[in-house]
Design an enzyme around this catalytic site. Structure first.
Site, PDB file in Angstrom:
ATOM      1  N   ALA A   1      30.000 -52.739  32.460  1.00  0.00           N
ATOM      2  CA  ALA A   1      28.729 -52.860  33.508  1.00  0.00           C
ATOM      3  C   ALA A   1      27.705 -51.854  32.781  1.00  0.00           C
ATOM      4  O   ALA A   1      27.950 -50.898  32.430  1.00  0.00           O
ATOM      5  CB  ALA A   1      29.088 -52.403  34.789  1.00  0.00           C
ATOM      6  N   SER A   2      26.733 -52.600  32.874  1.00  0.00           N
ATOM      7  CA  SER A   2      25.457 -51.874  32.168  1.00  0.00           C
ATOM      8  C   SER A   2      24.171 -52.363  32.744  1.00  0.00           C
ATOM      9  O   SER A   2      24.034 -53.492  33.537  1.00  0.00           O
ATOM     10  CB  SER A   2      25.620 -52.034  30.589  1.00  0.00           C
ATOM     11  OG  SER A   2      24.495 -51.264  29.970  1.00  0.00           O
ATOM     12  N   LEU A   3      22.857 -51.557  32.344  1.00  0.00           N
ATOM     13  CA  LEU A   3      22.015 -52.378  32.884  1.00  0.00           C
ATOM     14  C   LEU A   3      21.425 -53.521  32.244  1.00  0.00           C
ATOM     15  O   LEU A   3      21.122 -54.533  32.657  1.00  0.00           O
ATOM     16  CB  LEU A   3      20.851 -51.067  32.610  1.00  0.00           C
ATOM     17  CG  LEU A   3      19.220 -51.418  32.954  1.00  0.00           C
ATOM     18  CD1 LEU A   3      18.940 -51.887  34.421  1.00  0.00           C
ATOM     19  CD2 LEU A   3      18.336 -50.237  32.483  1.00  0.00           C
ATOM     20  N   TYR A   4      21.668 -53.152  30.895  1.00  0.00           N
ATOM     21  CA  TYR A   4      21.340 -54.592  29.757  1.00  0.00           C
ATOM     22  C   TYR A   4      21.980 -54.504  28.541  1.00  0.00           C
ATOM     23  O   TYR A   4      22.708 -53.256  28.458  1.00  0.00           O
ATOM     24  CB  TYR A   4      19.751 -54.541  29.707  1.00  0.00           C
ATOM     25  CG  TYR A   4      19.319 -53.546  28.863  1.00  0.00           C
ATOM     26  CD1 TYR A   4      18.920 -53.694  27.544  1.00  0.00           C
ATOM     27  CD2 TYR A   4      19.149 -52.224  29.363  1.00  0.00           C
ATOM     28  CE1 TYR A   4      18.378 -52.694  26.744  1.00  0.00           C
ATOM     29  CE2 TYR A   4      18.692 -51.145  28.505  1.00  0.00           C
ATOM     30  CZ  TYR A   4      18.244 -51.570  27.193  1.00  0.00           C
ATOM     31  OH  TYR A   4      17.867 -50.481  26.431  1.00  0.00           O
ATOM     32  N   LEU A   5      22.077 -55.478  27.855  1.00  0.00           N
ATOM     33  CA  LEU A   5      22.710 -55.524  26.512  1.00  0.00           C
ATOM     34  C   LEU A   5      21.239 -55.923  25.718  1.00  0.00           C
ATOM     35  O   LEU A   5      20.760 -56.762  25.656  1.00  0.00           O
ATOM     36  CB  LEU A   5      23.714 -56.689  26.341  1.00  0.00           C
ATOM     37  CG  LEU A   5      24.012 -56.930  25.129  1.00  0.00           C
ATOM     38  CD1 LEU A   5      24.869 -55.869  24.285  1.00  0.00           C
ATOM     39  CD2 LEU A   5      24.940 -58.247  24.944  1.00  0.00           C
ATOM     40  N   GLY A   6      21.293 -55.160  24.621  1.00  0.00           N
ATOM     41  CA  GLY A   6      20.056 -55.232  23.670  1.00  0.00           C
ATOM     42  C   GLY A   6      20.285 -56.397  22.788  1.00  0.00           C
ATOM     43  O   GLY A   6      21.406 -57.153  22.947  1.00  0.00           O
ATOM     44  N   THR A   7      19.446 -56.750  21.974  1.00  0.00           N
ATOM     45  CA  THR A   7      19.325 -57.964  21.188  1.00  0.00           C
ATOM     46  C   THR A   7      19.143 -57.688  19.666  1.00  0.00           C
ATOM     47  O   THR A   7      19.209 -58.655  18.762  1.00  0.00           O
ATOM     48  CB  THR A   7      17.991 -58.880  21.535  1.00  0.00           C
ATOM     49  OG1 THR A   7      16.959 -58.055  21.157  1.00  0.00           O
ATOM     50  CG2 THR A   7      18.052 -59.210  22.818  1.00  0.00           C
ATOM     51  N   GLY A   8      19.654 -56.606  19.071  1.00  0.00           N
ATOM     52  CA  GLY A   8      19.649 -56.077  17.772  1.00  0.00           C
ATOM     53  C   GLY A   8      20.879 -56.286  17.176  1.00  0.00           C
ATOM     54  O   GLY A   8      21.861 -56.984  17.573  1.00  0.00           O
TER      55      GLY A   8
ATOM     56  N   HIS B   1      22.549 -50.154  37.848  1.00  0.00           N
ATOM     57  CA  HIS B   1      22.463 -49.049  36.890  1.00  0.00           C
ATOM     58  C   HIS B   1      23.672 -48.424  36.646  1.00  0.00           C
ATOM     59  O   HIS B   1      23.624 -47.590  35.708  1.00  0.00           O
ATOM     60  CB  HIS B   1      21.278 -48.067  37.612  1.00  0.00           C
ATOM     61  CG  HIS B   1      20.757 -47.093  36.504  1.00  0.00           C
ATOM     62  ND1 HIS B   1      21.091 -45.608  36.456  1.00  0.00           N
ATOM     63  CD2 HIS B   1      19.959 -47.341  35.569  1.00  0.00           C
ATOM     64  CE1 HIS B   1      20.195 -45.172  35.598  1.00  0.00           C
ATOM     65  NE2 HIS B   1      19.611 -46.295  34.810  1.00  0.00           N
TER      66      HIS B   1
ATOM     67  N   LYS C   1      26.986 -47.471  34.410  1.00  0.00           N
ATOM     68  CA  LYS C   1      27.333 -47.827  33.098  1.00  0.00           C
ATOM     69  C   LYS C   1      29.025 -47.337  32.954  1.00  0.00           C
ATOM     70  O   LYS C   1      29.334 -46.261  32.899  1.00  0.00           O
ATOM     71  CB  LYS C   1      26.474 -46.805  32.299  1.00  0.00           C
ATOM     72  CG  LYS C   1      25.251 -47.319  32.073  1.00  0.00           C
ATOM     73  CD  LYS C   1      24.394 -46.823  33.272  1.00  0.00           C
ATOM     74  CE  LYS C   1      22.765 -47.233  33.137  1.00  0.00           C
ATOM     75  NZ  LYS C   1      22.127 -46.380  32.422  1.00  0.00           N
TER      76      LYS C   1
ATOM     77  N   ASP D   1      41.520 -52.279  29.194  1.00  0.00           N
ATOM     78  CA  ASP D   1      43.122 -52.523  29.571  1.00  0.00           C
ATOM     79  C   ASP D   1      43.126 -51.397  30.752  1.00  0.00           C
ATOM     80  O   ASP D   1      42.524 -51.426  31.513  1.00  0.00           O
ATOM     81  CB  ASP D   1      43.956 -52.501  28.509  1.00  0.00           C
ATOM     82  CG  ASP D   1      44.128 -53.580  27.569  1.00  0.00           C
ATOM     83  OD1 ASP D   1      43.555 -54.582  28.299  1.00  0.00           O
ATOM     84  OD2 ASP D   1      44.578 -53.567  26.478  1.00  0.00           O
TER      85      ASP D   1
END
Length: 549
Positions: free
Chosen positions: A129-136, A225, A227, A232
């Site tokens: 769970a996170s705000l977003y996943l970057g694209t780099g 929001h 994180k 497992d």
């Protein structure tokens, strides 16, 4: 009769007087109170999405009674600490673990490497769970790790056993052509039976607001929001997102809990519950509402919030019924949980859905922090709610508050209006420091600015020391920033960890001291420095917009 030159001079003097007047703290306070009252009746206007902006412009504050004189500090044993903090178990689920299962991570790279290693060795589940996943490239490496473990599960014919579930925010995760969704679609298309992606959309962004607010700013209305990262039976709780800066030079906090099955189950179920009320990403990049659920922004606002709250609180209530703790530990609890020396309380805050467990616990913790306590509090975006501010100012504990210097603020150097956000935080810190000085509390409440070249600062949480102890016995760690948005707008979660384990206490002490060692204490001269200059218009609008960021 005035000449033209005299009139001009008089006008100039009047203008300077006005500017001088506007700079006074009293006037700024009036502006703040005006904004607080402007939309006081927001609840009566739920029918119009425009009025959903109301809670962002002002907050209603009901302060709990200040702490009464406390008895002597409890002995530093597990049951002594439980006696002092027993009230937390009245609000939140409680899990007993060994302090040896809890490990503090210190750097972004350590966090990143631990994430990849745990993904690669997962056998049953990966829940993120996170705000977003970057694209780099670094984010792509993380996606490649997910692909690797999913491929291996197929080769070993373990497909039913390994499931990957990812929860992100809809608005942040959908921004731009290349975004979090496009990063995950290949996995979703290839491993549709094992891969699940949910995108939470706040119910407050709807109607006129959703149509008019630009893409870059619509996330100010509310976000997912949380994180937390589960592998497992182990998990990492943090304030860090899945983006390259959080893996390299953006300082945050991170705690790894190994082989804590019941706690991992709780967060897996919590993320699953939020995912159930979110939009489901499809392999063709469309989104759908899960069958039987209310649409977050097309459906009825009240109906969605009620259904979402019920679904999420089912997880919390079930965990509490399983993990109720009393002053005396039962034989069954000892058998099932082991003779742990550490108590872990998950605190959930989702005020748009009517859930405020973290706020309740944090307020009481600050309320009961007496002169036998020292509190080290950190926030990457220092913007305390009025309630938290008054508790810090009104109670007797010693406070050391760590905040970002302008140069390490995440918005430093941003283009346009966003580039002035660090100045707004300077203004907020200046006003708080003025209150400290006005009340003569400079020796009890000290501010520190994190300073580190080419780094940004995003750490948040607190460390709680009892009188006579050189090590903290409690920490809060997770996503909340102690600000208005954390309390009222966003979905947040953190852990309250109470421990008498000397090794874990030493790790927490090292973490706190390491962060504070990279800071300088704030003094009156701090705000006289050239890089602390705040434009007049920023001073004027800060009271009106401070609840947006």
């Amino acid at each position: 009769m005035y000449s033209k030159s005299q009139a001009a001079m008089a006008a100039s003097m009047s203008w300077r007087r006005l500017l001088s007047c506007l700079k006074r703290p009293a006037v700024s306070g009036v502006l703040t109170r005006m904004s607080d009252r402007l939309f006081r009746r927001k609840e009566r206007s739920r029918g119009s999405s425009v009025f959903l902006l109301a809670p962002l412009l002002g907050e209603v504050c009901s302060l709990p009674a200040l702490a009464q004189p406390r008895p002597p500090a409890c002995p530093t044993t597990s049951e002594g600490l439980l006696q002092r903090f027993h009230w937390v178990a009245d609000q939140a689920p409680a899990f007993r673990v060994s302090g040896g299962q809890v490990h503090v991570l210190h750097s972004p790279d350590e966090f990143y490497q631990m994430m990849k290693a745990n993904i690669k060795t997962a056998k049953r589940r990966v829940v993120m769970a996170s705000l977003y996943l970057g694209t780099g490239p670094l984010e792509q490496e993380l996606v490649d790790c997910l692909q690797e473990v999913l491929e291996r599960s197929r080769e070993e014919r373990m497909a039913p056993d390994l499931k990957v579930s990812i929860l992100l925010d809809y608005t942040r995760g959908s921004r731009g052509k290349k975004n979090s969704r496009s990063m995950l679609l290949p996995l979703l298309q290839r491993f549709s039976g094992q891969m699940h992606v949910s995108l939470y959309h706040t119910p407050d962004l709807r109607g006129v607001l959703k149509t008019l607010i630009p893409e870059r700013f619509n996330e100010t209305i509310g976000l997912q929001h949380i994180k937390v990262y589960v592998f497992d039976d182990s998990l990492i709780i943090s304030g860090a997102n899945l983006s390259d800066s959080y893996f390299t030079n953006r300082q945050d906090r991170y705690i790894l809990l190994r082989d804590c099955a019941e706690l991992a189950d709780f967060f897996s179920e919590l993320v699953g519950a939020v995912g159930d009320v979110s939009l489901q990403l499809q392999p063709d990049d469309t989104v759908q509402v899960k069958e039987g659920m209310v649409h977050p922004y097309k459906g009825d606002h009240s109906e969605f919030c009620t259904a979402a709250s019920k679904r999420i609180m089912q997880v919390v209530d079930l965990a509490r019924s399983r993990q109720q703790l009393s002053a005396s530990t039962t034989e069954e609890t000892q058998r099932r949980q082991g003779p742990g020396d550490t108590l872990v309380f998950p605190l959930v805050q989702m005020k748009p859905l009517g859930i405020g467990l973290d706020e309740t616990v944090t307020k009481r913790l600050l309320t009961e922090a007496g002169d036998d306590s020292r509190v080290f509090l950190a926030s990457g975006y220092f913007n305390l709610t009025r309630t938290y501010m008054e508790l810090v100012l009104g109670t007797r504990a010693d406070y050391r508050i760590l905040l970002a210097s302008p140069e390490v603020n995440g918005f430093f150097g941003a283009k346009g209006v966003a580039g002035e956000i660090p100045a707004a935080y300077i203004q907020i810190a200046r006003q708080f420091y003025s209150k400290v000085c006005q009340r003569g509390q400079q020796n009890r409440i000290r501010l520190h600015e994190y300073i580190r070249r080419d780094w940004t600062f995003h750490a948040k949480g607190l460390w709680y020391y009892l009188q006579g102890s050189e090590r903290p016995c409690l920490t809060l760690i997770g996503s909340p920033n102690f600000g208005y948005r954390s309390v009222h707008r966003d979905l947040e979660a953190q852990l309250a960890i109470v421990t008498e384990n000397q090794g874990l206490q030493a790790e927490l002490q090292q973490e706190q001291e390491r962060l504070y060692s990279m800071s300088a204490e704030v003094s009156p001269s701090t705000f006289e420095q050239p890089n602390r200059s705040v434009k007049l218009w920023v001073k004027l609008v800060t009271p009106l917009i401070k609840n947006f960021f």
